[in-house]
Write an enzyme that holds these catalytic residues in place. Structure first.
Site, mmCIF file in Angstrom:
data_model
loop_
_atom_site.group_PDB
_atom_site.id
_atom_site.type_symbol
_atom_site.label_atom_id
_atom_site.label_comp_id
_atom_site.label_asym_id
_atom_site.label_seq_id
_atom_site.Cartn_x
_atom_site.Cartn_y
_atom_site.Cartn_z
ATOM 1 N N ARG A 212 -23.992 32.508 -52.884
ATOM 2 C CA ARG A 212 -23.651 31.229 -52.252
ATOM 3 C C ARG A 212 -22.939 30.319 -53.250
ATOM 4 O O ARG A 212 -21.970 29.644 -52.914
ATOM 5 C CB ARG A 212 -24.916 30.552 -51.706
ATOM 6 C CG ARG A 212 -25.437 31.205 -50.439
ATOM 7 C CD ARG A 212 -26.533 30.376 -49.787
ATOM 8 N NE ARG A 212 -27.807 30.445 -50.482
ATOM 9 C CZ ARG A 212 -28.801 31.265 -50.140
ATOM 10 N NH1 ARG A 212 -28.676 32.090 -49.126
ATOM 11 N NH2 ARG A 212 -29.937 31.255 -50.811
ATOM 12 N N PHE A 228 -23.576 34.262 -39.018
ATOM 13 C CA PHE A 228 -24.941 34.657 -39.403
ATOM 14 C C PHE A 228 -25.391 33.712 -40.527
ATOM 15 O O PHE A 228 -25.746 34.146 -41.614
ATOM 16 C CB PHE A 228 -25.002 36.118 -39.866
ATOM 17 C CG PHE A 228 -24.364 37.097 -38.913
ATOM 18 C CD1 PHE A 228 -25.094 37.619 -37.856
ATOM 19 C CD2 PHE A 228 -23.042 37.487 -39.067
ATOM 20 C CE1 PHE A 228 -24.513 38.533 -36.972
ATOM 21 C CE2 PHE A 228 -22.453 38.390 -38.184
ATOM 22 C CZ PHE A 228 -23.186 38.916 -37.134
ATOM 23 N N ASP A 250 -25.203 30.931 -35.793
ATOM 24 C CA ASP A 250 -26.375 31.816 -35.903
ATOM 25 C C ASP A 250 -27.049 31.906 -34.532
ATOM 26 O O ASP A 250 -26.968 30.971 -33.724
ATOM 27 C CB ASP A 250 -27.371 31.280 -36.937
ATOM 28 C CG ASP A 250 -28.343 32.356 -37.393
ATOM 29 O OD1 ASP A 250 -28.122 32.948 -38.471
ATOM 30 O OD2 ASP A 250 -29.341 32.626 -36.674
ATOM 31 N N ALA A 279 -22.877 35.990 -32.692
ATOM 32 C CA ALA A 279 -21.691 35.975 -33.556
ATOM 33 C C ALA A 279 -20.549 36.805 -32.962
ATOM 34 O O ALA A 279 -19.392 36.409 -33.035
ATOM 35 C CB ALA A 279 -22.059 36.499 -34.942
ATOM 36 N N ASP A 299 -22.620 37.587 -42.999
ATOM 37 C CA ASP A 299 -23.894 37.949 -43.641
ATOM 38 C C ASP A 299 -24.901 38.366 -42.570
ATOM 39 O O ASP A 299 -25.926 37.717 -42.370
ATOM 40 C CB ASP A 299 -24.411 36.740 -44.453
ATOM 41 C CG ASP A 299 -25.645 37.087 -45.278
ATOM 42 O OD1 ASP A 299 -25.941 38.284 -45.443
ATOM 43 O OD2 ASP A 299 -26.314 36.142 -45.756
ATOM 44 N N CYS A 339 -27.059 44.106 -46.048
ATOM 45 C CA CYS A 339 -28.401 44.189 -46.641
ATOM 46 C C CYS A 339 -29.135 45.442 -46.190
ATOM 47 O O CYS A 339 -30.355 45.520 -46.314
ATOM 48 C CB CYS A 339 -29.196 42.931 -46.321
ATOM 49 S SG CYS A 339 -29.414 42.688 -44.559
HETATM 50 N N1 SAH Z 1 -26.379 33.697 -44.607
HETATM 51 C C1 SAH Z 1 -27.763 33.311 -44.501
HETATM 52 C C2 SAH Z 1 -28.686 34.493 -44.243
HETATM 53 C C3 SAH Z 1 -28.354 35.270 -42.991
HETATM 54 S S1 SAH Z 1 -29.559 36.419 -42.494
HETATM 55 C C4 SAH Z 1 -28.175 32.548 -45.742
HETATM 56 O O1 SAH Z 1 -27.451 32.540 -46.739
HETATM 57 O O2 SAH Z 1 -29.242 31.939 -45.720
HETATM 58 C C5 SAH Z 1 -28.963 36.974 -40.975
HETATM 59 C C6 SAH Z 1 -28.943 35.947 -39.852
HETATM 60 O O3 SAH Z 1 -28.325 36.542 -38.719
HETATM 61 C C7 SAH Z 1 -30.297 35.459 -39.380
HETATM 62 O O4 SAH Z 1 -30.350 34.058 -39.558
HETATM 63 C C8 SAH Z 1 -30.335 35.792 -37.871
HETATM 64 O O5 SAH Z 1 -30.895 34.739 -37.076
HETATM 65 C C9 SAH Z 1 -28.873 35.935 -37.553
HETATM 66 N N2 SAH Z 1 -28.493 36.799 -36.421
HETATM 67 C C10 SAH Z 1 -29.010 37.987 -36.041
HETATM 68 N N3 SAH Z 1 -28.318 38.503 -35.012
HETATM 69 C C11 SAH Z 1 -27.317 37.624 -34.727
HETATM 70 C C12 SAH Z 1 -26.255 37.602 -33.781
HETATM 71 N N4 SAH Z 1 -26.062 38.604 -32.911
HETATM 72 N N5 SAH Z 1 -25.420 36.556 -33.793
HETATM 73 C C13 SAH Z 1 -25.588 35.535 -34.673
HETATM 74 N N6 SAH Z 1 -26.586 35.512 -35.579
HETATM 75 C C14 SAH Z 1 -27.436 36.542 -35.623
#
Ligand code: SAH
Length: 395
Positions: A212, A228, A250, A279, A299, A339
């Site tokens: 970040r 995400f 998200d 997303a 992400d 991940c």
């Molecule tokens: N980038 C963030 C971490 C992301 S973790 C950070 O730095 O803190 C992955 C995220 O994807 C989670 O918050 C989850 O709620 C979201 N997520 C899962 N499936 C999704 C979808 N189909 N569309 C949007 N978000 C989604």
């Protein structure tokens, strides 16, 4: 004082090789015989085929991971070993992370504490146990954490599917102390809050902290899309770095509420805002509207929980990259993370390249990283590395 368990496991011929190289697991098909009776998580001694002592660790009669190394050769009694390892893990973070107030204090096998994760968020600790051996030593672990770090609360996040592999029940609650309110922590000038009982993972995604900060350099003056985004991690860093406009997306309503509140609190509105939605659908909507961005961050959660799903996961990542690239202006930047334990870095990155190639876009990789130094990796144990993060300039 050496600790002498009565339970002894003997390896099949030559099966000690991987362990001698530094890997910390023996699988059930590598064990020739078990002498004595052991419960899940009992302390056992692992012997080479010729009977020489190799390691002391946790035994599990029903798990594929039959033995997890706690110490090589003879060792101190496990509660003492664990207190020593916790102290060593803490000292490593103090040295590498300086004044950070949120980080992974213990990264399981990579800190030689098999199946134990401890995350620190300000004055609260979240603990996630995924081995039966650590579960048996839970009280000693909490005591050692209290003695050394004096947290306001220790929260147990035993709500991960990995516990099922060791026959452990799901559990979530306050184990020690009392939660005084949201856990507060900072990343640079940004102030985050999370709820260790309700938040995703153990509250937040500490593994992306360094990435970040690195993202800030791409975002300065740019129009940024963060997909995400959870509670706004990358997006808020982009806004702090002076991005012209930031949109975070998200699927979690609670995360988006928090992201908007954090953005408002930091004075980033109206140039930074967050929307709740899927997303993939939002990518298509943005394209239909003719929107373009100078920086896109991806992400997503892991698309695969097992080796069997890797092919489907790769298709998912490829289509995500394709959609993201279609929104990216020439000369823009793509930041992308994966991940999934089951997808190797080389495979993931070559799929990004293929997606770009198919669209006639050229990539310059400008950064390649994993998780931060609070998530150490054992070179002999690929399972301890999971996060892949790359930044590209896209022409
Ligand atoms: N980038 C963030 C971490 C992301 S973790 C950070 O730095 O803190 C992955 C995220 O994807 C989670 O918050 C989850 O709620 C979201 N997520 C899962 N499936 C999704 C979808 N189909 N569309 C949007 N978000 C989604």
């Amino acid at each position: 004082m050496d600790y002498e368990p009565s339970l002894k496991l003997r390896l099949k011929p030559k099966e000690e090789r991987r362990l001698l190289a530094g890997h910390l697991w023996a699988f059930s098909n590598e064990i020739e015989s078990v002498e004595g009776v052991g419960e899940p998580g009992s302390i056992a001694e692992l012997l080479r085929h010729d009977g020489r002592r190799l390691a002391l660790g946790f035994y599990h009669p029903h798990s594929l991971i039959c033995f997890r190394v706690l110490s090589w050769g003879a060792g101190a009694p496990p509660p003492d070993l664990i207190a020593q390892r916790l102290a060593a893990a803490g000292a490593l973070r103090e040295r590498l992370l300086g004044s950070a107030d949120a980080y992974r204090l213990v990264h399981a096998e990579a800190d030689r504490l098999p199946g134990l994760v401890v995350d620190r968020y300000g004055d609260q600790l979240a603990v996630q146990i995924t081995s039966a051996g650590m579960e048996r030593l839970k009280d000693e672990i909490y005591q050692a954490l209290e003695d050394r770090w004096r947290p306001a609360a220790i929260v147990e996040r035993g709500d991960t599917g990995l516990r099922e592999l060791e026959g452990l029940p799901q559990s979530r609650g306050v184990a020690r102390g009392a939660i005084p309110g949201p856990a507060r922590f900072s990343e640079g000038e940004l102030h985050f809050e999370t709820d260790l009982l309700e938040g995703q993972k153990t509250g937040a995604y500490l593994d992306q902290r360094c990435n970040r900060f690195a993202f800030r350099r791409l975002a300065r003056g740019a129009e940024v899309l963060d997909l995400f985004c959870y509670q706004g991690g990358f997006a808020l860093h982009a806004a702090a770095a002076g991005a012209r406009a930031v949109l975070g997306v998200d699927a979690s309503e609670a995360a988006i509420e928090r992201a908007n509140a954090l953005g408002r609190g930091a004075g980033f509105e109206p140039r930074c805002h967050f929307v709740c939605g899927d997303a993939f659908s939002i990518l298509r909507e943005l394209r239909a509207q003719g929107r373009r961005f100078e920086v896109v961050n991806l992400d997503p959660p892991s698309f695969t929980r097992s080796k069997k799903q890797v092919a489907a996961a790769r298709r998912g990542y490829r289509s995500l990259h394709r959609e993201a690239l279609l929104l990216l202006k020439p000369g823009g930047f793509l930041a992308t993370s994966c991940c999934s334990h089951h997808l190797e870095e080389g495979v993931f990155l070559s799929d990004v390249e293929r997606a770009a190639h198919a669209l006639g876009r050229r990539l310059q990789q400008v950064r390649r990283a994993g998780a931060g130094p609070d998530h150490p990796v054992l070179p002999a144990m690929p399972e301890t590395a999971y996060l892949k993060c790359a930044f590209y300039r896209v022409s």
